[in-house]
Enzyme design. Structure first.
Site, PDB file in Angstrom:
ATOM      1  N   SER A 157       0.816  -1.030   0.000  1.00 50.91           N
ATOM      2  CA  SER A 157       0.161   0.179  -0.016  1.00 50.91           C
ATOM      3  C   SER A 157       0.751   1.267   0.041  1.00 50.91           C
ATOM      4  O   SER A 157       0.176   2.330  -0.199  1.00 50.91           O
ATOM      5  CB  SER A 157      -0.959  -0.110   1.204  1.00 50.91           C
ATOM      6  N   ASP A 198     -17.492   1.196  -1.717  1.00 51.48           N
ATOM      7  CA  ASP A 198     -16.761   0.007  -1.529  1.00 51.48           C
ATOM      8  C   ASP A 198     -17.321  -1.068  -0.633  1.00 51.48           C
ATOM      9  O   ASP A 198     -17.627  -0.745   0.332  1.00 51.48           O
ATOM     10  CB  ASP A 198     -15.382   0.388  -0.654  1.00 51.48           C
ATOM     11  N   ASP A 216     -10.742  -6.613  -0.495  1.00 49.69           N
ATOM     12  CA  ASP A 216     -10.477  -5.668   0.419  1.00 49.69           C
ATOM     13  C   ASP A 216      -9.779  -6.178   1.591  1.00 49.69           C
ATOM     14  O   ASP A 216     -10.215  -7.128   2.024  1.00 49.69           O
ATOM     15  CB  ASP A 216     -11.400  -4.456   0.365  1.00 49.69           C
ATOM     16  N   HIS A 231     -15.158  -0.058   3.065  1.00 48.55           N
ATOM     17  CA  HIS A 231     -15.064   1.196   3.640  1.00 48.55           C
ATOM     18  C   HIS A 231     -16.453   2.265   3.386  1.00 48.55           C
ATOM     19  O   HIS A 231     -16.040   3.281   3.803  1.00 48.55           O
ATOM     20  CB  HIS A 231     -13.819   1.734   3.130  1.00 48.55           C
ATOM     21  N   CYS A 267      -7.866   1.967   1.427  1.00 44.36           N
ATOM     22  CA  CYS A 267      -8.762   1.212   0.638  1.00 44.36           C
ATOM     23  C   CYS A 267      -8.370   0.466  -0.503  1.00 44.36           C
ATOM     24  O   CYS A 267      -8.049   0.855  -1.507  1.00 44.36           O
ATOM     25  CB  CYS A 267      -9.956   2.042   0.462  1.00 44.36           C
TER      26      CYS A 267
END
Length: 691
Positions: free
Chosen positions: A330, A354, A367, A373, A386
């Site tokens: 990430s 999401d 996810d 989220h 996310c």
């Protein structure tokens, strides 16, 4: 019947023979006279020079190797003199093994000394004087000197040895020296004659790190000594000499105490950290764990130690900061978001819903938050990390647009750092895949391969140095600097220091408003997002991004459970950050291999690095021990002033002049207000000392 002799005929033959003999003698005398004239007149100068050379000998004087220091002048590599017991195999009067056995009766020779000697013998093919024992004591020197007559071809020599006072500390940066091998000698044959002459008599050369990359600056200039020799070749007296010029001193940009702190915080864990000054590209810390002791290589490493290092599953000889490549996880998302803004694929306020997954081609991309989220805009996508947001973004951008945009940040490209061996990493594209594979079905790029690229997985593989450099680019308002480890080169003769000028890489044309969006979100990560726990109570505001990178693929429908996996199959913990947020003075990236969540295992290390660099604070022993176990977020207990931490380790206080510049500054002791709200990045109040 009596035969009558022809006296006249006999006399005639005799005269002819005498004449022929006289002519031969005359010719011989003429040849000798001609040769004498040739030697005495025409060859006089050459022969006179040869005679002088037979009487004298030119001996090279190897220069002292230059010192290596950190940015504060702490010596990291130096020299010392010692006696060595050396054998010239071609001059022995008996077998090599018998000679060594007899030497062992006089001087202590261990099995490891024999193994190291035989290894050197194989590399040099026996034409040189090779050490069988190094660092002899005065008593051992005296013992051998008394029985030297017994060992033709064996002698004691005084040599300079390289020493690394702090052993394993910063070993991948400093590197080490070793004996010149045959391959290196062949390479030297292609050098200019002047450079070849400068290495006559030199037996050691830089092999790794700064020792290797700055070999010419560290080596110095070889001197010469003219000595008169006896018929047996033994030196009688010195006739003339030209002193050697020692090598220059290299002052590195790293702070060795910061380096020590980071290596301590890693403990026995594997990984890498690179910290940079984003304004200049200076490397402040360059950590690769585990490390190795470069002193083992100075005399020629023995077989046992070599096997332990080379065959270790932890690969201590691998410079993970320079050559290790990792999926960025990430930590890649802020750069994806910035690329989306620059290409017009997203607006900051544009949001998605999401559900906790993204379906593509019958494959469910999950996810990290199963329930999703909710509504996610760009700010929230970075702060809460996310995945679904970036699955969609990667699909919209496509692999080639991602490659063309993100390569400008240095991903998949050499940074040009001033030590050799840098890995290029991999930022994939369709063109890359066509070249990388042979079979047509493998060369084809499949749309599903693009999706995981958006969250820093898939084919993405970068060095920690590349991630740190890209982070520094964001911190430096889009200006990418070339990282460098050497800060100054000090001429030993003039004592003049030549500073290494900062070099700007290819300029980025990033819109300031787009960069401000990303920097605001990165600040949010450390205030209310995945990095908030580690930076709780910090007296400055920072920007950062956590990352967790998969090592192995988890099957569809399966749930990741670290406790059920082999330790080396668990996720890597990554983190990238800079501080202070409004005027960054330090930027870094790090990975802790197989440690899990980046916010829990990597961000705490970064917090303590920033505390040290910006405030001159050093964590207490309890806090360091908890960080090593991944059991501490924000600092535990009261940190110590860095100026009160002993150096070398285990000694008393260090002078203030050697303390971090920020700690020595009066501004550093002033109270610093932490932000409690989330203003724009350019408006984040911070009063940390300038560095």
């Amino acid at each position: 019947m009596t035969e009558l002799r022809n006296v006249e005929a006999d006399l005639s033959r005799f005269r002819a023979r005498v004449l022929a003999a006289s002519l031969v003698v005359l010719v011989c005398f003429l040849l000798l006279a001609a040769r004498l004239v040739w030697l005495q007149v025409f060859r006089h100068e050459d022969l006179s020079e040869q005679a002088e050379n037979n009487r004298t000998s030119i001996v090279p004087i190897v220069p002292n190797r230059g010192l290596i220091t950190d940015r504060n002048g702490i010596v990291l590599a130096t020299n010392y003199s010692a006696y060595t017991l050396e054998i010239m195999p071609t001059r022995l009067s008996q077998s090599l093994d018998r000679t060594i056995d007899q030497l062992a009766e006089v001087v202590d020779i261990q099995p490891r000394d024999r193994r190291r000697f035989k290894k050197l013998l194989e590399e040099t093919k026996g034409f040189e004087s090779l050490p069988i024992r190094t660092k002899l004591t005065d008593e051992e020197v005296a013992k051998f000197a008394a029985q030297r007559y017994r060992f033709p071809g064996v002698d004691i020599k005084a040599r300079l040895f390289r020493s690394y006072p702090y052993g394993e500390l910063a070993s991948h940066v400093i590197g080490y020296i070793g004996r010149i091998n045959q391959a290196e000698k062949q390479q030297q044959e292609d050098w200019p004659e002047e450079d070849q002459a400068n290495y006559r008599g030199t037996e050691y050369i830089g092999k790794l790190g700064v020792e290797h990359s700055y070999e010419r600056q560290l080596h110095g200039v070889t001197g010469v000594e003219q000595v008169e020799t006896s018929a047996g070749g033994r030196a009688v007296r010195k006739l003339a000499s030209s002193s050697a010029t020692p090598g220059n001193t290299l002052k590195l940009s790293i702070d060795i105490r910061l380096q020590k702190l980071v290596e301590d915080l890693y403990g026995n864990r594997r990984g890498a950290l690179v910290a940079l000054d984003p304004r200049t590209g200076e490397v402040l810390a360059f950590v690769s764990k585990p490390t190795f002791d470069p002193n083992l290589f100075v005399d020629g490493i023995d077989t046992d130690n070599w096997q332990a290092l080379n065959e270790s599953i932890d690969k201590p000889l691998l410079n993970r900061a320079l050559r290790g490549t990792y999926p960025p996880g990430s930590t890649f998302k802020p750069f994806m978001a910035l690329a989306a803004l620059e290409t017009g694929k997203r607006r900051p306020e544009q949001a998605i819903s999401d559900p906790g997954h993204f379906w593509f081609g019958g494959h469910k991309f999950r996810d990290d938050k199963p329930e999703g989220h909710g509504t996610v805009d760009m700010y929230k996508s970075i702060v809460q990390s996310c995945d679904t947001y970036y699955y969609l973004l990667a699909n919209d951008m496509g692999v080639d647009l991602m490659h063309d945009t993100l390569s400008h940040y240095g991903f998949g490209e050499y940074t040009g750092i001033d030590i050799a061996g840098e890995a290029r990493g991999l930022l994939p594209s369709t063109a890359w895949k066509r070249k990388a594979y042979k079979k047509p079905e493998q060369q084809r790029w499949y749309a599903g391969e693009t999706i995981s690229l958006g969250i820093g997985q898939g084919y993405n593989n970068f060095t920690v140095l590349q991630i740190a450099n890209a982070t520094a680019t964001i911190a430096n308002n889009g200006v990418r600097m070339k990282p460098h480890l050497v800060r100054e080169i000090v001429d030993v003769g003039t004592k003049q220091a030549e500073a290494v000028a900062p070099v700007e890489a290819d300029p980025l044309r990033v819109k300031p408003e787009n960069l401000a969006v990303i920097r605001k979100a990165l600040v949010g990560v450390n205030i209310e997002g995945t990095g908030a726990s580690a930076f709780r109570g910090a007296a400055y505001t920072s920007g950062g991004k956590t990352g967790t990178a998969q090592v192995i693929t988890i099957a569809q429908g399966a749930k990741y459970n670290a406790s059920q996996l082999d330790e080396r199959h668990r996720d890597h913990a990554l983190y990238m950050a800079y501080a202070p947020a409004d005027n960054p003075q330090i930027a870094l990236a790090l990975v802790v291999e197989n440690a899990g969540f980046g916010g829990a295992n990597s961000a705490p290390i970064a917090r303590r690095v920033f505390d040290y660099w910006l405030q001159g604070l050093y964590p207490n022993d309890e806090d360091i021990a908890l960080v090593q176990k991944g059991q501490a977020q924000a600092p535990v207990g009261k940190p110590r002033p860095a100026s009160e931490v002993g150096w070398p380790p285990g000694t008393g206080n260090v002078p203030v002049a050697q303390a971090p510049a920020a700690a020595a500054s009066s501004a550093a002791s002033a109270p610093v207000q932490a932000t409690t709200s989330l203003p724009a990045a350019s408006a984040v109040p911070v009063r940390a000392a300038a560095r």
